[in-house]
Design a protein around this motif. Structure first.
Motif, PDB file in Angstrom:
ATOM      1  N   LEU A   1      32.869  35.483  33.904  1.00  6.81           N
ATOM      2  CA  LEU A   1      32.987  36.486  32.842  1.00  6.81           C
ATOM      3  C   LEU A   1      31.939  36.252  31.759  1.00  6.81           C
ATOM      4  CD1 LEU A   1      34.520  38.895  31.659  1.00  6.81           C
ATOM      5  CD2 LEU A   1      36.061  37.246  30.554  1.00  6.81           C
ATOM      6  N   HIS A   2      31.746  35.013  31.384  1.00  6.86           N
ATOM      7  CA  HIS A   2      30.767  34.677  30.343  1.00  6.86           C
ATOM      8  C   HIS A   2      29.361  35.104  30.745  1.00  6.86           C
ATOM      9  CE1 HIS A   2      28.077  32.176  27.922  1.00  6.86           C
ATOM     10  NE2 HIS A   2      29.029  32.165  27.025  1.00  6.86           N
ATOM     11  N   VAL A   3      28.946  34.762  31.976  1.00 10.60           N
ATOM     12  CA  VAL A   3      27.584  35.095  32.398  1.00 10.60           C
ATOM     13  C   VAL A   3      27.426  36.603  32.568  1.00 10.60           C
ATOM     14  CG1 VAL A   3      27.810  34.814  34.919  1.00 10.60           C
ATOM     15  CG2 VAL A   3      25.655  34.298  33.803  1.00 10.60           C
ATOM     16  N   LEU A   4      28.453  37.295  33.054  1.00 10.59           N
ATOM     17  CA  LEU A   4      28.347  38.755  33.183  1.00 10.59           C
ATOM     18  C   LEU A   4      28.270  39.419  31.806  1.00 10.59           C
ATOM     19  CD1 LEU A   4      30.724  39.488  36.204  1.00 10.59           C
ATOM     20  CD2 LEU A   4      28.209  39.525  36.157  1.00 10.59           C
ATOM     21  N   CYS A   5      28.992  38.870  30.837  1.00 16.15           N
ATOM     22  CA  CYS A   5      28.871  39.388  29.460  1.00 16.15           C
ATOM     23  C   CYS A   5      27.448  39.227  28.948  1.00 16.15           C
ATOM     24  CB  CYS A   5      29.850  38.669  28.532  1.00 16.15           C
ATOM     25  SG  CYS A   5      31.532  39.267  28.622  1.00 16.15           S
ATOM     26  N   ALA A   6      26.841  38.087  29.259  1.00 19.93           N
ATOM     27  CA  ALA A   6      25.474  37.827  28.803  1.00 19.93           C
ATOM     28  C   ALA A   6      24.462  38.755  29.468  1.00 19.93           C
ATOM     29  CB  ALA A   6      25.107  36.367  29.074  1.00 19.93           C
ATOM     30  N   LEU A   7      24.754  39.217  30.690  1.00 13.40           N
ATOM     31  CA  LEU A   7      23.804  40.030  31.446  1.00 13.40           C
ATOM     32  C   LEU A   7      24.027  41.536  31.322  1.00 13.40           C
ATOM     33  CD1 LEU A   7      23.747  37.955  34.763  1.00 13.40           C
ATOM     34  CD2 LEU A   7      21.990  38.013  32.962  1.00 13.40           C
ATOM     35  N   ARG A   8      25.185  41.952  30.811  1.00 14.14           N
ATOM     36  CA  ARG A   8      25.534  43.372  30.891  1.00 14.14           C
ATOM     37  C   ARG A   8      24.597  44.291  30.117  1.00 14.14           C
ATOM     38  NH1 ARG A   8      30.933  43.789  27.111  1.00 14.14           N
ATOM     39  NH2 ARG A   8      30.132  42.316  25.607  1.00 14.14           N
ATOM     40  N   ALA A   9      24.101  43.901  28.969  1.00 13.05           N
ATOM     41  CA  ALA A   9      23.194  44.783  28.216  1.00 13.05           C
ATOM     42  C   ALA A   9      21.868  44.941  28.950  1.00 13.05           C
ATOM     43  CB  ALA A   9      22.970  44.237  26.809  1.00 13.05           C
ATOM     44  N   ASP A  10      21.332  43.831  29.445  1.00 12.40           N
ATOM     45  CA  ASP A  10      20.051  43.859  30.149  1.00 12.40           C
ATOM     46  C   ASP A  10      20.136  44.665  31.442  1.00 12.40           C
ATOM     47  OD1 ASP A  10      17.356  43.162  30.729  1.00 12.40           O
ATOM     48  OD2 ASP A  10      18.041  41.491  31.964  1.00 12.40           O
ATOM     49  N   LEU A  11      21.213  44.481  32.203  1.00 13.03           N
ATOM     50  CA  LEU A  11      21.366  45.170  33.485  1.00 13.03           C
ATOM     51  C   LEU A  11      22.103  46.512  33.359  1.00 13.03           C
ATOM     52  CD1 LEU A  11      22.145  42.139  35.839  1.00 13.03           C
ATOM     53  CD2 LEU A  11      19.964  43.309  35.455  1.00 13.03           C
ATOM     54  N   GLN A  12      22.580  46.800  32.175  1.00 10.08           N
ATOM     55  CA  GLN A  12      23.211  48.088  31.832  1.00 10.08           C
ATOM     56  C   GLN A  12      24.420  48.422  32.710  1.00 10.08           C
ATOM     57  OE1 GLN A  12      20.169  51.099  31.547  1.00 10.08           O
ATOM     58  NE2 GLN A  12      18.951  49.878  30.151  1.00 10.08           N
ATOM     59  N   PHE A  13      25.422  47.543  32.669  1.00  5.40           N
ATOM     60  CA  PHE A  13      26.694  47.812  33.324  1.00  5.40           C
ATOM     61  C   PHE A  13      27.808  47.506  32.326  1.00  5.40           C
ATOM     62  CE2 PHE A  13      25.594  43.411  34.477  1.00  5.40           C
ATOM     63  CZ  PHE A  13      26.745  42.720  34.143  1.00  5.40           C
ATOM     64  N   THR A  14      29.012  47.942  32.639  1.00  3.95           N
ATOM     65  CA  THR A  14      30.161  47.670  31.778  1.00  3.95           C
ATOM     66  C   THR A  14      31.143  46.770  32.527  1.00  3.95           C
ATOM     67  OG1 THR A  14      31.305  49.673  32.506  1.00  3.95           O
ATOM     68  CG2 THR A  14      29.945  49.848  30.514  1.00  3.95           C
ATOM     69  N   LEU A  15      31.993  46.124  31.765  1.00  6.48           N
ATOM     70  CA  LEU A  15      32.953  45.179  32.329  1.00  6.48           C
ATOM     71  C   LEU A  15      34.383  45.600  32.012  1.00  6.48           C
ATOM     72  CD1 LEU A  15      31.253  41.810  31.312  1.00  6.48           C
ATOM     73  CD2 LEU A  15      31.333  42.834  33.592  1.00  6.48           C
ATOM     74  N   HIS A  16      35.265  45.289  32.939  1.00  8.07           N
ATOM     75  CA  HIS A  16      36.701  45.478  32.749  1.00  8.07           C
ATOM     76  C   HIS A  16      37.382  44.241  33.325  1.00  8.07           C
ATOM     77  CE1 HIS A  16      40.347  48.051  32.301  1.00  8.07           C
ATOM     78  NE2 HIS A  16      40.815  47.187  33.207  1.00  8.07           N
ATOM     79  N   VAL A  17      38.147  43.553  32.509  1.00  9.79           N
ATOM     80  CA  VAL A  17      38.837  42.331  32.914  1.00  9.79           C
ATOM     81  C   VAL A  17      40.139  42.702  33.625  1.00  9.79           C
ATOM     82  CG1 VAL A  17      40.027  40.264  32.051  1.00  9.79           C
ATOM     83  CG2 VAL A  17      37.854  40.972  31.041  1.00  9.79           C
ATOM     84  N   ALA A  18      40.426  42.013  34.733  1.00  6.74           N
ATOM     85  CA  ALA A  18      41.675  42.203  35.467  1.00  6.74           C
ATOM     86  C   ALA A  18      42.322  40.846  35.710  1.00  6.74           C
ATOM     87  CB  ALA A  18      41.411  42.910  36.794  1.00  6.74           C
ATOM     88  N   HIS A  19      43.585  40.730  35.310  1.00  6.51           N
ATOM     89  CA  HIS A  19      44.317  39.464  35.501  1.00  6.51           C
ATOM     90  C   HIS A  19      45.679  39.779  36.093  1.00  6.51           C
ATOM     91  CE1 HIS A  19      45.922  35.436  34.704  1.00  6.51           C
ATOM     92  NE2 HIS A  19      47.035  36.072  34.361  1.00  6.51           N
ATOM     93  N   LEU A  20      46.021  39.056  37.147  1.00  4.12           N
ATOM     94  CA  LEU A  20      47.335  39.205  37.764  1.00  4.12           C
ATOM     95  C   LEU A  20      48.138  37.932  37.561  1.00  4.12           C
ATOM     96  CD1 LEU A  20      49.211  41.014  39.426  1.00  4.12           C
ATOM     97  CD2 LEU A  20      48.339  39.850  41.468  1.00  4.12           C
ATOM     98  N   ASN A  21      49.282  38.078  36.911  1.00  2.48           N
ATOM     99  CA  ASN A  21      50.228  36.979  36.734  1.00  2.48           C
ATOM    100  C   ASN A  21      51.077  36.928  38.000  1.00  2.48           C
ATOM    101  OD1 ASN A  21      52.461  35.404  36.146  1.00  2.48           O
ATOM    102  ND2 ASN A  21      52.784  36.261  34.111  1.00  2.48           N
ATOM    103  N   HIS A  22      50.956  35.855  38.764  1.00  2.00           N
ATOM    104  CA  HIS A  22      51.672  35.709  40.031  1.00  2.00           C
ATOM    105  C   HIS A  22      53.130  35.269  39.848  1.00  2.00           C
ATOM    106  CE1 HIS A  22      47.404  35.253  41.225  1.00  2.00           C
ATOM    107  NE2 HIS A  22      47.796  35.882  42.314  1.00  2.00           N
ATOM    108  N   GLN A  23      53.508  34.967  38.616  1.00  6.64           N
ATOM    109  CA  GLN A  23      54.870  34.539  38.277  1.00  6.64           C
ATOM    110  C   GLN A  23      55.320  33.309  39.069  1.00  6.64           C
ATOM    111  OE1 GLN A  23      57.222  38.100  38.906  1.00  6.64           O
ATOM    112  NE2 GLN A  23      56.613  38.948  36.923  1.00  6.64           N
ATOM    113  N   LEU A  24      54.410  32.407  39.311  1.00  4.95           N
ATOM    114  CA  LEU A  24      54.733  31.219  40.109  1.00  4.95           C
ATOM    115  C   LEU A  24      54.967  29.968  39.265  1.00  4.95           C
ATOM    116  CD1 LEU A  24      52.181  31.679  43.039  1.00  4.95           C
ATOM    117  CD2 LEU A  24      54.667  32.020  43.108  1.00  4.95           C
ATOM    118  N   ARG A  25      54.502  29.982  38.015  1.00 10.47           N
ATOM    119  CA  ARG A  25      54.579  28.762  37.202  1.00 10.47           C
ATOM    120  C   ARG A  25      55.313  28.985  35.891  1.00 10.47           C
ATOM    121  NH1 ARG A  25      49.856  27.333  35.366  1.00 10.47           N
ATOM    122  NH2 ARG A  25      48.966  29.377  35.730  1.00 10.47           N
TER     123      ARG A  25
END
Length: 161
Positions: free
Chosen positions: A47-71
């Protein structure tokens, strides 16, 4: 962090990732990239490196997290942490939960297989909902070793590896 390219020249990790993205045309201008973020070091580095590259490469990001409810509370803490990172970094996010234990029992799968199925189905759903054609996930070398070991333990032959 610096790495060496084929000519022995030192390059930074973001430069190596950028070169790989460009060489393989993994992300194109205008893409929306869904980033699977567990909260662990590998997905946060991605995520950090994609954030650093997104302006130069002109793309957008969307974070996705799945809680597996295991812990228990730790699983919810991971979900809260990822939500806070997305908010702090001003990124849109989809944070959801799935009962992976119930899925494993219903589908007669190991917990690891059920978690993998749930995670990739979730990422596909988020990509479809966001109109994204790119999903990025981070894996380190031990992930591949773990997968091979799981197949061996299940009694898989060479074809199953």
């Amino acid at each position: 962090m610096e790495l060496e390219n084929k000519q022995g020249k030192q390059i930074t990790f973001p430069a190596k990732v950028r070169a790989t993205i460009s060489h393989h045309a993994l992300i194109t201008r205008g893409d929306q990239v869904i980033v699977g973020v567990s909260g662990g070091p590998d997905s946060l580095a991605l995520l950090h490196v994609l954030c650093a590259l997104r302006a130069d490469l002109q793309f957008t990001l969307h974070v996705a997290h799945l809680n597996h409810q295991l812990r228990g509370a730790d699983s919810q803490a991971d979900a809260d942490f990822v939500a806070a990172i997305a908010r702090d970094w001003q990124l849109d996010a989809t944070i959801e939960s799935r009962d992976v234990n119930a899925l494993a029992q219903a589908e007669h799968l190991s917990i690891e297989e059920a978690a993998r199925h749930a995670r990739y189905a979730f990422l596909a759903q988020v990509a479809q909902a966001q109109g994204a054609s790119v999903v990025a996930v981070a894996h380190h070398r031990d992930d591949q070793v773990e997968t091979v070991l799981m197949h061996l333990m299940r009694g898989s032959g060479l074809a199953g590896l």
